[in-house]
Scaffold this active site. Structure first.
Site, PDB file in Angstrom:
ATOM      1  N   SER A   1      83.880  20.817  10.113  1.00  0.00           N
ATOM      2  CA  SER A   1      83.974  22.051  10.894  1.00  0.00           C
ATOM      3  C   SER A   1      85.407  22.547  10.991  1.00  0.00           C
ATOM      4  CB  SER A   1      83.444  21.771  12.315  1.00  0.00           C
ATOM      5  OG  SER A   1      83.794  22.802  13.198  1.00  0.00           O
TER       6      SER A   1
ATOM      7  N   TYR B   1      83.793  16.025  20.315  1.00  0.00           N
ATOM      8  CA  TYR B   1      83.029  16.495  19.135  1.00  0.00           C
ATOM      9  C   TYR B   1      84.010  16.769  17.982  1.00  0.00           C
ATOM     10  CZ  TYR B   1      81.183  19.757  15.807  1.00  0.00           C
ATOM     11  OH  TYR B   1      80.859  20.372  14.629  1.00  0.00           O
TER      12      TYR B   1
ATOM     13  N   LYS C   1      84.663  14.864  14.104  1.00  0.00           N
ATOM     14  CA  LYS C   1      84.750  15.512  12.772  1.00  0.00           C
ATOM     15  C   LYS C   1      86.056  15.111  12.080  1.00  0.00           C
ATOM     16  CE  LYS C   1      80.840  17.614  12.671  1.00  0.00           C
ATOM     17  NZ  LYS C   1      79.774  17.086  11.796  1.00  0.00           N
TER      18      LYS C   1
HETATM   19  C1  WQD Z   1      82.220  32.424  19.478  1.00  0.00           C
HETATM   20  C2  WQD Z   1      82.963  33.428  20.330  1.00  0.00           C
HETATM   21  C3  WQD Z   1      83.209  32.755  22.600  1.00  0.00           C
HETATM   22  C4  WQD Z   1      79.054  33.024  23.847  1.00  0.00           C
HETATM   23  C5  WQD Z   1      81.415  26.723  18.165  1.00  0.00           C
HETATM   24  C6  WQD Z   1      81.869  25.314  18.133  1.00  0.00           C
HETATM   25  C7  WQD Z   1      82.335  24.963  16.754  1.00  0.00           C
HETATM   26  C8  WQD Z   1      81.258  25.285  15.752  1.00  0.00           C
HETATM   27  C9  WQD Z   1      80.782  26.715  15.880  1.00  0.00           C
HETATM   28  C10 WQD Z   1      80.115  23.270  15.186  1.00  0.00           C
HETATM   29  C11 WQD Z   1      83.938  32.761  21.290  1.00  0.00           C
HETATM   30  C12 WQD Z   1      82.373  34.026  22.503  1.00  0.00           C
HETATM   31  C13 WQD Z   1      80.216  33.044  23.079  1.00  0.00           C
HETATM   32  C14 WQD Z   1      78.893  33.975  24.877  1.00  0.00           C
HETATM   33  C15 WQD Z   1      81.024  34.927  24.318  1.00  0.00           C
HETATM   34  N1  WQD Z   1      80.187  24.399  15.904  1.00  0.00           N
HETATM   35  N2  WQD Z   1      81.165  33.979  23.312  1.00  0.00           N
HETATM   36  N3  WQD Z   1      79.886  34.893  25.068  1.00  0.00           N
HETATM   37  O1  WQD Z   1      83.101  28.385  20.127  1.00  0.00           O
HETATM   38  O2  WQD Z   1      83.788  29.643  17.992  1.00  0.00           O
HETATM   39  O3  WQD Z   1      82.479  27.542  17.819  1.00  0.00           O
HETATM   40  O4  WQD Z   1      80.369  26.907  17.242  1.00  0.00           O
HETATM   41  O5  WQD Z   1      80.872  22.889  14.347  1.00  0.00           O
HETATM   42  O6  WQD Z   1      82.615  23.597  16.750  1.00  0.00           O
HETATM   43  O7  WQD Z   1      82.969  25.240  19.010  1.00  0.00           O
HETATM   44  O8  WQD Z   1      81.386  29.588  18.676  1.00  0.00           O
HETATM   45  O9  WQD Z   1      79.523  31.076  19.185  1.00  0.00           O
HETATM   46  O10 WQD Z   1      80.327  29.464  20.989  1.00  0.00           O
HETATM   47  O11 WQD Z   1      81.711  31.436  20.375  1.00  0.00           O
HETATM   48  O12 WQD Z   1      81.917  35.762  24.521  1.00  0.00           O
HETATM   49  O13 WQD Z   1      77.872  34.017  25.610  1.00  0.00           O
HETATM   50  O14 WQD Z   1      82.015  34.116  21.140  1.00  0.00           O
HETATM   51  O15 WQD Z   1      84.086  32.848  23.724  1.00  0.00           O
HETATM   52  O16 WQD Z   1      85.081  33.580  21.412  1.00  0.00           O
HETATM   53  P1  WQD Z   1      82.797  28.827  18.731  1.00  0.00           P
HETATM   54  P2  WQD Z   1      80.640  30.373  19.848  1.00  0.00           P
END
Ligand code: WQD
Length: 341
Positions: A125, A150, A154
């Site tokens: 990741s 987590y 990785k």
């Molecule tokens: C994306 C953006 C949130 C929800 C995660 C894991 C990473 C990988 C991919 C496994 C961020 C914003 C989110 C909401 C929002 N997984 N958001 N409102 O955090 O980039 O990555 O998933 O490998 O390890 O950390 O993805 O989709 O959670 O967030 O504003 O209700 O959307 O703050 O900026 P993230 P995400």
């Protein structure tokens, strides 16, 4: 027909990769303990491919069961290892659950293949980069201190693979560093099945749009980005699945001499939270109910990948954009509701 083991093969990315492996003429064998997926996905894979993959339900943390299984399947030529816990927030609350599961499963698999050749593709990741110093982030960027257990699993798993592959010439391995996987299969028969309240942006958007969740909270719009919301490199799960087939083919290529290598798997383009919301509204015609809220603890400001190494060495490039990602995610959400999946 080459037999390939897919651990976690009924999960989100695993199930889409099983479909692409069948399309590429491989014979998939799945191991899954359904800790984060449903057995119904096997039926869905069969509906798409007309093939019901061979399936085994046991925990890869069980060393005896894993060694026995691999011993009983001498014709497995490759492994794509997805099976791992991946919820960042939960890993902070329950680190040992994550260290035990994610490390024991990998170590047992590597142990089982010590004495025979295997091509091994590992699900890593972009989280290993933390907030990169320079964007787009390249594979040789400094791997920063993990922001969560987590992310640490990785980073350490990549290190384990690299070190084992350097001493065990039977093992040739590739780690794929995913950016943000989103979207669903064009058939709308498989997609992301989050358990409980989705933490990730796109599944929360689709569940809010269909009325399963309330308003969307945009976690901060005071970042140093064009519209103030965080930037990520969202990649369609179909493009991501195809990257695993490309990685397997490279490992099978006799000319490929590396024991271990790492590839960024993204689109190379950054999109903000508000751009994703806009794209969803455009393709679905649904006006989303969202508000700007406070920043989310642990979020990085912006990241997107330099994907030139994958393009050059894997011969792979993402083809689908935000519109296909959001429209396929929406079609899948409607399918889930209609079929109470
Ligand atoms: C994306 C953006 C949130 C929800 C995660 C894991 C990473 C990988 C991919 C496994 C961020 C914003 C989110 C909401 C929002 N997984 N958001 N409102 O955090 O980039 O990555 O998933 O490998 O390890 O950390 O993805 O989709 O959670 O967030 O504003 O209700 O959307 O703050 O900026 P993230 P995400």
């Amino acid at each position: 027909m080459k037999k390939i083991l897919i651990t976690g093969g009924t999960g989100y990315i695993g199930s889409h990769t099983v479909v692409e492996l069948v399309n590429a003429g491989y014979k998939p064998v799945i191991i899954d303990n359904f800790s984060n997926s449903s057995i119904k996905i096997l039926d869905q894979i069969e509906k798409i491919t007309r093939i019901r993959p061979e399936f085994f339900d046991f925990d890869l943390c069980d060393e005896k069961a894993t060694l026995e299984f691999i011993h009983q399947h001498p014709d497995i030529e490759g492994v794509i290892h997805f099976a791992a816990y991946k919820a960042v927030g939960e890993s902070v609350e329950k680190p040992l659950k994550y260290y035990r599961n994610n490390f024991y499963s990998l170590i047992n698999l590597l142990e089982a293949f010590t004495s025979r050749k295997v091509n091994f593709v590992f699900s890593s990741s972009c989280t290993v980069y933390g907030q990169p110093d320079k964007l787009p982030v390249t594979e040789d960027a400094r791997v920063k201190k993990a922001e969560s257990p987590y992310g640490n699993t990785k980073q350490v798993s990549e290190k384990i693979l690299q070190e084992v592959a350097s001493v065990n010439k039977n093992l040739k391995a590739i780690s794929l560093r995913y950016f943000n996987p989103v979207g669903a299969h064009s058939s709308a028969l498989i997609g992301e099945l989050p358990i409980g309240v989705p933490q990730n942006l796109v599944p929360f958007i689709t569940q809010s749009a269909i009325g399963k969740r309330g308003e969307i909270v945009v976690h901060g719009n005071d970042y140093n980005t064009p519209d103030g919301s965080c930037i990520r490199d969202y990649i369609h799960v179909i493009d991501l699945a195809k990257a695993h087939v490309a990685a397997l083919k490279l490992l099978e290529n006799k000319i490929y001499s590396q024991q271990y290598s790492v590839y960024n798997i993204g689109t190379g383009r950054g999109s903000s939270v508000l751009e994703v919301i806009q794209a969803f509204e455009n393709v679905s015609g649904v006006k989303l109910n969202y508000r700007i809220g406070p920043r989310r603890e642990g979020d990085i400001e912006k990241i997107y990948g330099d994907v030139s190494k994958a393009e050059k060495e894997l011969g792979w490039k993402a083809e689908l954009g935000l519109n296909e990602m959001t429209s396929s995610a929406w079609a899948w959400e409607k399918y889930i509701q209609k079929n109470s999946l």
